[in-house]
Scaffold this motif. Structure first.
Motif: not given
Ligand code: GTR
Length: 324
Positions: A315-320
């Motif tokens: 999720d963090l990768v996608a948000r970045i």
């Protein structure tokens, strides 16, 4: 005020400092030499602190690795032996998992993208992660993009990396990154890279323009290819022990002064990048600028698969990636 400070630094003019004695002087570590943008920015933060606390707090920057190489100074900051530290996120990768995400190769599309992400709520989340490790994350600094340089031959495509030995920061993620590109990685402290290349223990390393220049690495590794595989933020942290000794008012002043030093750092950084590039070009480095990055990006798929293992990290990768 920031502009005046930067202009003063760039022109070499003396910066007026507040003439009061300090009650507490925070010792801050930096691997870079005096005058490097990170060193100057933390010194500027110190001037702000002295003024805003009426001399209760100052900073003394121990530059040029006087307090040790990054991996060791991080431990000393966790133990409270060193009060503050300006470090790349790379050497935190094996200690604080949240720092791995902004250290992933090609996660940021540009330095601007990195700054927007790290200045926003994702950056605040990552800063907060330091608290679980006896550290207080204060602010992120820039360090441009890191690219490969070596002593052997120009790198015009990913195939040209095959078999070369590159120093990486002490981070397993970066070892895997270099292996995935077909080269061999040797984790090593920054201060050992010059002699490592000179003696042939390694063929090269990877870094941004100012570090390639300030360390003299360009003298022993003249082939520099702008593949820009990493845009790793740098971080200014404080020892939790030192932070907890401060009053709530002074803690807030420290946090604000650190944030205020970011813009100073960025302006100094942009100026230094241009100076460093010119210097190494003039010295005869052969720079490859038109490299096809897509094969490098494609080669990183297994690295992402290895490190991005939980739904939170996915999720963090996608948000970045979704940040404009
Ligand atoms: C530089 C960074 C340093 C250090 C160094 C390295 O770009 O500013 O803090 O991490 O790279 O490669 O060790």
């Amino acid at each position: 005020m920031i502009k005046t400070f930067v202009t003063a630094l760039l022109t070499g003019a003396a910066v007026a400092s507040v003439s009061m004695a300090c009650e507490t002087t925070l010792r801050s570590s930096d691997t870079h030499a005096d005058g490097y943008p990170t060193v100057a920015a933390v010194e500027a933060m110190g001037d702000m602190l002295k003024e805003r606390t009426d001399g209760r707090l100052c900073i003394e920057v121990f530059h040029s690795s006087q307090l040790g190489q990054e991996k060791d100074t991080i431990e000393q900051t966790q133990f409270g032996v060193i009060d503050m530290n300006r470090v790349s996120l790379g050497p935190f990768n094996n200690i604080i998992p949240a720092t791995q995400v902004p250290s992933l190769p090609y996660i940021f599309r540009s330095v601007k993208h990195m700054n927007t992400v790290m200045d926003g709520e994702i950056g605040d989340e990552i800063l907060a992660a330091f608290e679980g490790y006896d550290l207080v994350g204060l602010a992120f600094y820039d360090s441009g993009a890191r690219s490969f340089y070596n002593s052997q031959h120009p790198i015009n495509s990913i195939e040209d990396l095959a078999g070369l030995k590159f120093r990486v920061q002490q981070s397993d993620l970066f070892v895997d990154m270099v292996s995935a590109l077909g080269a061999n990685a040797t984790p090593m402290p920054f201060g050992e890279v010059y002699s490592g290349i000179q003696t042939g223990v390694i063929d090269g390393a990877e870094n941004n323009w100012p570090s390639y220049e300030s360390t003299g690495h360009f003298e022993v590794a003249k082939y520099y290819t702008l593949d820009q595989h990493l845009i790793v933020p740098e971080v200014l942290v404080m020892s939790k022990t030192a932070f907890d000794k401060l009053s709530a008012e002074d803690q807030a002043i420290v946090r604000q002064a650190a944030k205020d030093s970011v813009q100073i750092m960025r302006e100094l950084w942009i100026a230094r990048e241009a100076v460093s590039e010119q210097l190494v070009r003039d010295a005869g480095s052969e720079i490859v600028t038109d490299i096809d990055k897509q094969p490098f990006i494609d080669a990183m798929v297994p690295v992402y698969e290895k490190y991005i293992t939980s739904p939170e990290l996915v999720d963090l990768v996608a948000r970045i990636q979704a940040v404009e």
